[in-house]
Design a protein around this motif. Structure first.
Motif, short mmCIF file in Angstrom:
data_model
loop_
_atom_site.label_atom_id
_atom_site.label_comp_id
_atom_site.label_asym_id
_atom_site.label_seq_id
_atom_site.Cartn_x
_atom_site.Cartn_y
_atom_site.Cartn_z
N ALA A 50 39.10 36.75 39.78
CA ALA A 50 38.74 36.30 39.34
C ALA A 50 37.85 36.73 37.50
O ALA A 50 38.23 36.66 37.06
CB ALA A 50 37.42 35.18 38.93
N LEU A 51 37.65 38.13 38.10
CA LEU A 51 37.59 38.92 36.83
C LEU A 51 38.28 39.41 35.75
O LEU A 51 38.59 40.36 34.93
CB LEU A 51 36.37 40.30 36.96
CG LEU A 51 35.41 39.61 37.66
CD1 LEU A 51 34.05 40.76 38.15
CD2 LEU A 51 34.31 38.69 35.96
N THR A 52 39.78 39.74 36.68
CA THR A 52 40.76 40.01 36.24
C THR A 52 41.99 39.21 35.45
O THR A 52 41.48 37.97 35.92
CB THR A 52 41.58 40.84 37.37
OG1 THR A 52 42.43 39.86 38.04
CG2 THR A 52 40.89 41.47 38.09
N PRO A 53 42.08 39.94 33.96
CA PRO A 53 43.08 38.28 32.85
C PRO A 53 44.86 38.75 34.30
O PRO A 53 44.72 36.71 34.32
CB PRO A 53 42.94 39.38 32.21
CG PRO A 53 42.48 40.56 31.83
CD PRO A 53 41.86 40.69 33.32
N GLU A 54 44.89 38.91 35.26
CA GLU A 54 45.96 38.83 35.93
C GLU A 54 46.07 37.77 36.75
O GLU A 54 46.78 36.90 36.39
CB GLU A 54 46.31 39.91 36.39
CG GLU A 54 47.39 41.11 35.96
CD GLU A 54 45.63 42.27 35.51
OE1 GLU A 54 46.35 42.80 34.27
OE2 GLU A 54 44.71 41.84 35.18
N TYR A 55 44.83 37.53 37.74
CA TYR A 55 44.47 36.22 38.71
C TYR A 55 44.27 35.21 37.04
O TYR A 55 44.90 33.99 37.92
CB TYR A 55 42.91 36.67 39.10
CG TYR A 55 43.28 35.87 40.03
CD1 TYR A 55 43.37 35.37 41.77
CD2 TYR A 55 41.99 34.74 39.12
CE1 TYR A 55 43.10 34.12 42.51
CE2 TYR A 55 41.52 33.53 40.62
CZ TYR A 55 41.72 33.29 41.61
OH TYR A 55 41.83 32.49 42.81
N ARG A 56 43.78 35.31 36.24
CA ARG A 56 43.53 34.06 35.65
C ARG A 56 44.99 33.45 34.84
O ARG A 56 44.69 32.26 35.40
CB ARG A 56 42.19 34.10 34.74
CG ARG A 56 41.54 34.68 35.14
CD ARG A 56 39.54 34.57 34.14
NE ARG A 56 40.21 35.25 33.23
CZ ARG A 56 39.85 36.39 33.16
NH1 ARG A 56 38.74 37.29 33.58
NH2 ARG A 56 40.12 37.35 32.12
N GLU A 57 45.47 33.95 34.84
CA GLU A 57 46.46 33.97 34.21
C GLU A 57 47.75 33.50 35.25
O GLU A 57 47.95 32.96 35.03
CB GLU A 57 47.89 34.78 33.89
CG GLU A 57 49.02 34.48 32.82
CD GLU A 57 48.75 33.61 31.52
OE1 GLU A 57 50.10 33.03 31.42
OE2 GLU A 57 47.52 33.70 30.97
N THR A 58 47.73 34.12 36.22
CA THR A 58 48.50 33.34 37.49
C THR A 58 47.75 31.88 38.10
O THR A 58 48.95 30.95 37.96
CB THR A 58 48.11 34.11 39.01
OG1 THR A 58 49.17 35.90 38.51
CG2 THR A 58 49.45 33.57 40.12
N VAL A 59 46.71 32.31 38.09
CA VAL A 59 46.13 30.76 38.56
C VAL A 59 46.40 29.11 37.57
O VAL A 59 46.79 28.07 37.56
CB VAL A 59 44.97 30.22 38.60
CG1 VAL A 59 44.17 28.92 38.82
CG2 VAL A 59 44.24 31.33 39.65
N ALA A 60 46.04 29.85 35.71
CA ALA A 60 46.79 28.96 34.75
C ALA A 60 48.74 28.99 35.02
O ALA A 60 48.79 27.26 34.63
CB ALA A 60 46.10 29.47 33.49
N GLU A 61 49.10 29.30 35.63
CA GLU A 61 50.45 29.14 35.25
C GLU A 61 50.70 28.21 36.30
O GLU A 61 51.99 27.70 36.63
CB GLU A 61 51.63 30.81 36.03
CG GLU A 61 51.82 31.05 34.82
CD GLU A 61 52.20 33.11 34.88
OE1 GLU A 61 52.24 33.73 33.89
OE2 GLU A 61 52.42 32.60 36.12
N GLN A 62 50.05 28.57 37.00
CA GLN A 62 50.93 27.24 38.58
C GLN A 62 50.06 25.91 38.02
O GLN A 62 50.64 25.23 38.72
CB GLN A 62 49.66 27.97 40.30
CG GLN A 62 50.82 30.12 40.27
CD GLN A 62 52.25 29.84 40.55
OE1 GLN A 62 52.56 30.08 38.74
NE2 GLN A 62 53.05 28.96 40.81
N ILE A 63 49.27 25.99 37.89
CA ILE A 63 48.40 24.30 37.22
C ILE A 63 49.47 24.19 36.35
O ILE A 63 49.52 22.67 36.75
CB ILE A 63 46.75 24.76 36.55
CG1 ILE A 63 45.77 25.04 37.90
CG2 ILE A 63 46.26 23.58 36.68
CD1 ILE A 63 44.67 25.65 37.22
N ALA A 64 49.32 24.76 34.93
CA ALA A 64 50.86 23.96 34.50
C ALA A 64 51.96 23.91 35.02
O ALA A 64 52.71 22.59 35.29
CB ALA A 64 51.11 24.94 33.54
N GLY A 65 52.67 24.44 36.42
CA GLY A 65 53.69 24.25 36.73
C GLY A 65 53.58 22.99 37.56
O GLY A 65 54.57 22.11 38.36
N GLY A 66 52.18 22.67 38.69
CA GLY A 66 52.21 21.31 39.12
C GLY A 66 52.29 20.25 38.18
O GLY A 66 52.44 18.69 38.36
#
Length: 286
Positions: A209-225
């Motif tokens: 959760a402290l990495t920008p990559e993880y937070r970006e991935t989660v945001a992308e998948q939420i946006a996808g849904g």
């Protein structure tokens, strides 16, 4: 074309005299039915058809959990939930705007917004959905995974799409979709979900959760849904799910669905990581 008429005794239809005290409906000039029949039978079908035709939404109200004095999580938790939730929400906002959706944020800085205000912000938006971004916490450090909550069946449809999207990209336990009587979900009059993006009390997930990559991935998948849901209509509203009451945190009463969506995904490793050595300043990295 539908035409209502109050006919006099001299008026005729198909050469037949009609009574003054009868309200008649002429349908395409062929036959007639009583106006009361139209109101009782035909109009409800028109209303239902119109509701089903409105299948999409144009606005997403994004709610980063906690903020200000409210750090989120549990006492002794090292990584503050309010910070990672806000960063993930801001990333989600950018992605949705690129997809052509209008967005409304309940907060964009580290301030506390009362729960009643958050739901009020959502309820004034027409043709919208509500998505609250959170990260999880538990007394047991081994607890891990992602889960998405809703309060009624309309939110559950959106929750299922978001959950499925996330677990296809994030290698962690799929904790499924659940029903919860959270204030912001219970008091939103629009389809609403709350996404728990991982456990900050789990050493591995806290590190991620402290990495920008993880937070970006989660945001992308939420946006996808969310964008996927725009192609489908929401079902008629049912007040709440049928399930059993559980207590995840004492101050929160939750209802867990008896049925869950299960998607195959890898299980997150339980390697020990010293989270105390990870600087929270990493959250501000682009």
């Amino acid at each position: 074309m539908f035409v209502f008429r109050n006919d006099s005794p001299s008026d005729q239809s198909n050469a037949a005299p009609m009574s003054r005290d009868r309200d008649l409906l002429y349908f395409w000039g062929a036959r007639f039915v009583r106006q009361t029949f139209f109101a009782a039978i035909i109009i409800p079908f028109i209303v239902i058809a119109d509701a089903r035709a409105d299948v999409s939404f144009s606005t997403v109200v994004i709610d980063p959990g906690h903020g200000g004095w409210d750090r989120g999580g549990i006492p002794g938790q090292i990584v503050p939930e309010k910070t990672v939730a806000l960063d993930t929400a801001l990333r989600l906002q950018k992605l949705l705007q690129r997809a052509g959706l209008r967005t409304v944020m309940t907060r964009t800085t580290d301030v506390y917004i009362p729960l009643s205000v958050r739901s009020a912000i959502a309820n004034v938006e027409p043709n919208a959905i509500f998505v609250s971004i959170h990260y999880n916490a538990a007394r047991r450090s081994g607890a891990h995974g992602i889960e998405t909550y809703s309060e009624n069946n309309r939110g559950a449809v959106l929750a299922a799409r978001i959950q499925r999207q996330i677990v296809t990209r994030v290698s962690t336990e799929n904790r499924g979709i659940r029903s919860a009587e959270y204030y912001v979900l219970r008091n939103c009059r629009l389809p609403a979900v709350l996404v728990e993006c991982g456990f900050l009390t789990n050493p591995v997930e806290a590190q991620l959760a402290l990495t920008p990559e993880y937070r970006e991935t989660v945001a992308e998948q939420i946006a996808g849904g969310i964008t996927e849901q725009r192609q489908f209509s929401f079902p008629p509203l049912v007040p709440n799910h049928q399930g059993r009451l559980v207590h995840k945190i004492k101050k929160h009463r939750k209802v867990v669905d008896l049925e869950r969506l299960v998607y195959p995904c890898a299980t997150i490793p339980r390697a020990r990581v010293n989270v105390k050595r990870v600087a929270v300043d990493q959250l501000r990295e682009a």
